[in-house]
Design a protein around this motif. Structure first.
Motif, mmCIF file in Angstrom:
data_model
loop_
_atom_site.group_PDB
_atom_site.id
_atom_site.type_symbol
_atom_site.label_atom_id
_atom_site.label_comp_id
_atom_site.label_asym_id
_atom_site.label_seq_id
_atom_site.Cartn_x
_atom_site.Cartn_y
_atom_site.Cartn_z
ATOM 1 N N MET A 1 0.839 -1.195 0.000
ATOM 2 C CA MET A 1 0.000 0.000 0.000
ATOM 3 C C MET A 1 0.873 1.244 0.000
ATOM 4 N N PRO A 2 0.664 2.119 -0.979
ATOM 5 C CA PRO A 2 1.517 3.316 -1.012
ATOM 6 C C PRO A 2 1.194 4.246 0.168
ATOM 7 N N THR A 3 2.247 4.853 0.659
ATOM 8 C CA THR A 3 2.043 5.744 1.804
ATOM 9 C C THR A 3 1.644 7.137 1.302
ATOM 10 N N ASP A 4 0.600 7.662 1.879
ATOM 11 C CA ASP A 4 0.122 8.975 1.466
ATOM 12 C C ASP A 4 0.242 9.940 2.641
ATOM 13 N N PHE A 5 0.987 11.026 2.444
ATOM 14 C CA PHE A 5 1.216 11.948 3.547
ATOM 15 C C PHE A 5 0.371 13.217 3.457
ATOM 16 N N SER A 6 -0.610 13.240 2.575
ATOM 17 C CA SER A 6 -1.442 14.448 2.502
ATOM 18 C C SER A 6 -2.443 14.411 3.653
ATOM 19 N N PHE A 7 -2.005 14.920 4.791
ATOM 20 C CA PHE A 7 -2.726 14.652 6.024
ATOM 21 C C PHE A 7 -4.133 15.232 6.135
ATOM 22 N N PRO A 8 -4.359 16.485 5.734
ATOM 23 C CA PRO A 8 -5.713 17.001 5.959
ATOM 24 C C PRO A 8 -6.812 16.118 5.388
ATOM 25 N N ASP A 9 -6.507 15.361 4.331
ATOM 26 C CA ASP A 9 -7.537 14.495 3.760
ATOM 27 C C ASP A 9 -7.563 13.111 4.408
ATOM 28 N N SER A 10 -6.552 12.818 5.211
ATOM 29 C CA SER A 10 -6.419 11.434 5.660
ATOM 30 C C SER A 10 -7.570 11.047 6.575
ATOM 31 N N ALA A 11 -8.148 12.044 7.278
ATOM 32 C CA ALA A 11 -9.303 11.702 8.107
ATOM 33 C C ALA A 11 -10.444 11.221 7.230
ATOM 34 N N ALA A 12 -10.612 11.932 6.106
ATOM 35 C CA ALA A 12 -11.673 11.537 5.184
ATOM 36 C C ALA A 12 -11.379 10.159 4.596
ATOM 37 N N LYS A 13 -10.088 9.945 4.301
ATOM 38 C CA LYS A 13 -9.714 8.635 3.726
ATOM 39 C C LYS A 13 -9.953 7.525 4.727
ATOM 40 N N ALA A 14 -9.585 7.805 5.995
ATOM 41 C CA ALA A 14 -9.764 6.802 7.029
ATOM 42 C C ALA A 14 -11.232 6.443 7.164
ATOM 43 N N ALA A 15 -12.074 7.444 6.943
ATOM 44 C CA ALA A 15 -13.509 7.193 7.078
ATOM 45 C C ALA A 15 -14.013 6.264 5.984
ATOM 46 N N ASN A 16 -13.324 6.267 4.826
ATOM 47 C CA ASN A 16 -13.773 5.441 3.710
ATOM 48 C C ASN A 16 -13.198 4.032 3.734
ATOM 49 N N LEU A 17 -12.234 3.812 4.638
ATOM 50 C CA LEU A 17 -11.603 2.491 4.682
ATOM 51 C C LEU A 17 -12.595 1.447 5.179
ATOM 52 N N PRO A 18 -12.362 0.181 4.787
ATOM 53 C CA PRO A 18 -13.231 -0.872 5.316
ATOM 54 C C PRO A 18 -13.111 -0.964 6.831
ATOM 55 N N LYS A 19 -14.108 -1.558 7.459
ATOM 56 C CA LYS A 19 -14.211 -1.589 8.916
ATOM 57 C C LYS A 19 -12.966 -2.154 9.607
ATOM 58 N N GLU A 20 -12.360 -3.225 8.987
ATOM 59 C CA GLU A 20 -11.259 -3.882 9.705
ATOM 60 C C GLU A 20 -10.020 -3.001 9.824
ATOM 61 N N PHE A 21 -9.937 -1.928 8.982
ATOM 62 C CA PHE A 21 -8.784 -1.036 9.079
ATOM 63 C C PHE A 21 -8.999 0.081 10.109
ATOM 64 N N GLU A 22 -10.186 0.154 10.657
ATOM 65 C CA GLU A 22 -10.480 1.255 11.576
ATOM 66 C C GLU A 22 -9.669 1.101 12.849
ATOM 67 N N THR A 23 -8.903 2.125 13.198
ATOM 68 C CA THR A 23 -8.083 2.065 14.407
ATOM 69 C C THR A 23 -8.818 2.756 15.542
ATOM 70 N N GLU A 24 -8.291 2.477 16.731
ATOM 71 C CA GLU A 24 -8.925 3.062 17.900
ATOM 72 C C GLU A 24 -8.596 4.546 17.967
ATOM 73 N N LYS A 25 -9.571 5.369 18.297
ATOM 74 C CA LYS A 25 -9.330 6.814 18.452
ATOM 75 C C LYS A 25 -8.656 7.052 19.800
ATOM 76 N N MET A 26 -7.793 8.080 19.812
ATOM 77 C CA MET A 26 -7.134 8.415 21.065
ATOM 78 C C MET A 26 -7.673 9.752 21.544
ATOM 79 N N SER A 27 -7.870 9.866 22.829
ATOM 80 C CA SER A 27 -8.296 11.177 23.311
ATOM 81 C C SER A 27 -7.109 11.869 23.970
ATOM 82 N N LEU A 28 -6.965 13.150 23.691
ATOM 83 C CA LEU A 28 -5.807 13.902 24.176
ATOM 84 C C LEU A 28 -6.296 15.227 24.723
ATOM 85 N N SER A 29 -5.808 15.551 25.890
ATOM 86 C CA SER A 29 -6.187 16.818 26.499
ATOM 87 C C SER A 29 -5.034 17.793 26.322
ATOM 88 N N MET A 30 -5.310 18.890 25.617
ATOM 89 C CA MET A 30 -4.258 19.896 25.392
ATOM 90 C C MET A 30 -4.571 21.070 26.302
#
Lengths: 180, 410
Positions: free
Chosen positions: B1-30
């Motif tokens: 799988m080619p690595t894509d570093f265009s980050f602002p779209d990666s959230a959208a891409k992650a949303a389109n991935l099949p279910k098994e690729f979905e990673t756990e979300k992390m919560s961070l307090s800034m």
């Protein structure tokens, strides 16, 4: 309406390249390296305090060494953080020339942990008795130490010139039979 | 799988991935004590890798209840509290508050007082924007800018100290005037400051404006569209950066701003870089206003002499006249006498539109005082603006919004 749209032209080749930018940066650094110093070595060198500076509030005496405060408690009233506490009392018996003033503070405390140096007390004082003077660095080991009592306030305040001597004038007028 | 570093779209891409690729979300307090949050803002992030998928600003860490405090004291006693709203531009807050109360009393202050307020507000704007630029510089890794900005800001604070007696908490306005007249020679010093400041400002701006690293961190980052900026109630440089030419000094002039000739700086795309450019240009326009105001400073009274129930009498009168002494006691204890009614006034502060809504039932104490603070409204866009960006870009966005928590939480 006159508006000016900020311009954002694309970067030129030399602005994008590494070396010219580094050299430009070095030039600015060199310029500032030989410019005069803008900082003070603080505790040894102290900044000049301009007239009218709002430092630590103090009580002042008139040029004859007499207390000016008549304990009207206007400063206590106006103080936004309620840092001032005054206990009114009588004029001490050893000051016969001030007996007609009738009131003087028996106690006068300013809590410097509450004071915000706003200067409203000085502004409202009808006797020119309380002044924010030049002291600005206060410290203490305990909360009690940070409350300035009357003696300390007079020690910090010292004597300031008086333009009016209003109570002396009043006494003189009374002695001339000019009573109201 | 080619690595894509265009980050602002990666959230959208992650949303389109099949279910098994979905990673756990992390919560961070800034925050609330994160250095790049400029105070005590806390943002609760939900992250997918390094990409923000949800941002929740948590405010209120600096809440002091200023609005309630105002109901318990006279109008003049509240002036020191206005210092502590936008504590980077206390002089502008002082003036805005005083003008609001004067509108309530339908009181016109003399031209000299108005000109003094214009000069102090514009100096406060320069000082606030210097701090904004400097802090933004630090956020994206340019320490030098911060140091140069602080050198200039120090000169301004020396001027404030001479004028008001304090560097930071100026408490300069009173209802119906100012606390004291300009000290002798002060205007010349302001003129001298303006003369030496412009070349230095150009040098400071040159450090960032054409700096490739800075551009990489700010161009195209945190774009606020024109419609969004209006919908979220943004104001000040953040709104103008998105191309909306709204400036209350032009649109609803107060304190004599209509006499001065200046331009409103607007951006074209609404990204972080535009907001930075607008602030830089605004400082130059402020200097233009200050120079005009210094050149035609009117003489005469610096307080409303005829407002005998509002502005306390001068000190020498209080010491010599019984009537003035009584008047002094009345104004201090009862407060400046206001008619019953309500007023809303907003001023163009460095951070945006600072509004005061005052309800009065007569007398010297407000019944209710509401503060419309620009930083609070400007921060309301954060949940929308942060999503899809890298955490490190959020730092750049926060820096470009230039908010102050003292006035957001008030």
């Amino acid at each position: 309406m006159a508006t000016v749209t900020v311009s954002r032209p694309p970067l030129t080749l030399s602005e994008r390249a590494y070396l010219p930018q580094i050299l430009a940066g070095m030039r600015i650094t060199l310029k500032h390296l030989f410019a005069p110093n803008v900082t003070l070595s603080y505790p040894e060198q102290r900044p000049a305090i301009p007239p009218g500076y709002r430092g630590v509030p103090t009580l002042v005496m008139d040029p004859h060494g007499r207390e000016k405060c008549v304990s009207c408690q206007l400063c206590e009233f106006v103080c936004p953080p309620k840092a001032i506490r005054i206990t009114p009392g009588a004029v001490p018996a050893d000051q016969p020339d001030r007996a007609h003033v009738e009131k003087a503070p028996a106690a006068f405390d300013i809590d410097m942990l509450r004071c915000i140096y706003c200067g409203l007390c000085q502004e409202v004082c009808p006797e020119e008795a309380i002044f924010l003077q030049n002291d600005y660095s206060l410290s203490g080991y305990s909360r009690d130490e940070m409350v300035n009592h009357k003696d300390r306030l007079y020690e910090l305040g010292g004597t300031l010139p008086d333009q009016h001597f209003k109570w002396d004038k009043k006494k003189a007028a009374e002695e001339h039979g000019n009573q109201h | 799988m080619p690595t894509d570093f265009s980050f602002p779209d990666s959230a959208a891409k992650a949303a389109n991935l099949p279910k098994e690729f979905e990673t756990e979300k992390m919560s961070l307090s800034m925050g609330p004590s994160h250095p790049s949050t400029h105070g005590v803002l806390r943002i609760q992030f939900e992250l997918d890798g390094e990409v923000v998928t949800k941002a929740d600003p948590v405010i209120g860490y600096l809440h002091r209840g200023d609005e309630k405090i105002a109901e318990n004291m006279t109008y003049n006693q509240f002036v020191p509290y206005t210092d502590r709203l936008d504590y980077l531009a206390p002089l502008a807050n002082n003036a805005a508050y005083a003008i609001a109360v004067e509108r309530l009393a339908k009181l016109e202050v003399p031209p000299r007082c108005q000109a003094i307020r214009v000069i102090t507000s514009e100096l406060a704007r320069v000082s606030s924007h210097l701090m904004g630029l400097g802090a933004y510089g630090i956020d994206v890794g340019a320490w030098t800018v911060f140091m140069y900005c602080f050198t200039e800001r120090e000169k301004l604070y020396t001027l404030f100290e001479k004028l008001t007696g304090a560097r930071f908490t100026t408490s300069y306005s009173r209802i119906g005037g100012v606390a004291r007249d300009l000290p002798p020679g002060w205007l010349d010093e302001v003129g001298a400051f303006c003369t030496q400041f412009l070349p230095i400002l150009d040098e400071i701006l040159a450090l960032l404006t054409r700096n490739k690293i800075f551009l990489d961190r700010s161009v195209g980052v945190g774009v606020i569209s024109r419609a969004d900026a209006i919908a979220y109630g943004l104001s000040g440089p953040n709104l103008r950066g998105s191309g909306v030419a709204l400036d209350l000094r032009k649109d609803r002039p107060y304190s004599g701003y209509e006499q001065y000739d200046f331009d409103v700086a607007v951006g074209s795309t609404g990204d972080c870089y535009d907001r930075y450019l607008v602030r830089g240009e605004e400082m130059k326009q402020s200097i233009r206003i200050i120079r005009q105001a210094v050149a035609k400073m009117p003489g005469g009274d610096w307080f409303a002499r005829d407002a005998r129930k509002i502005f306390a009498p001068p000190k020498d009168k209080v010491l010599t006249s019984m009537e003035e002494l009584i008047n002094n006691f009345m104004i201090v204890t009862e407060g400046p006498q206001m008619p019953a009614g309500e007023v809303y006034f907003e001023a163009e502060n460095p951070k945006g539109t600072l509004g005061f809504f005052i309800v009065s039932t007569g007398g010297g104490v407000p019944y209710r005082l509401k503060i419309r603070s620009p930083s609070f409204c400007n921060l309301s866009i954060l949940p929308k603006l942060c999503v899809g960006n890298l955490v490190s870009d959020v730092v750049s966005i926060l820096g470009s919004l230039d908010f102050v928590m003292g006035e957001c939480d008030r």
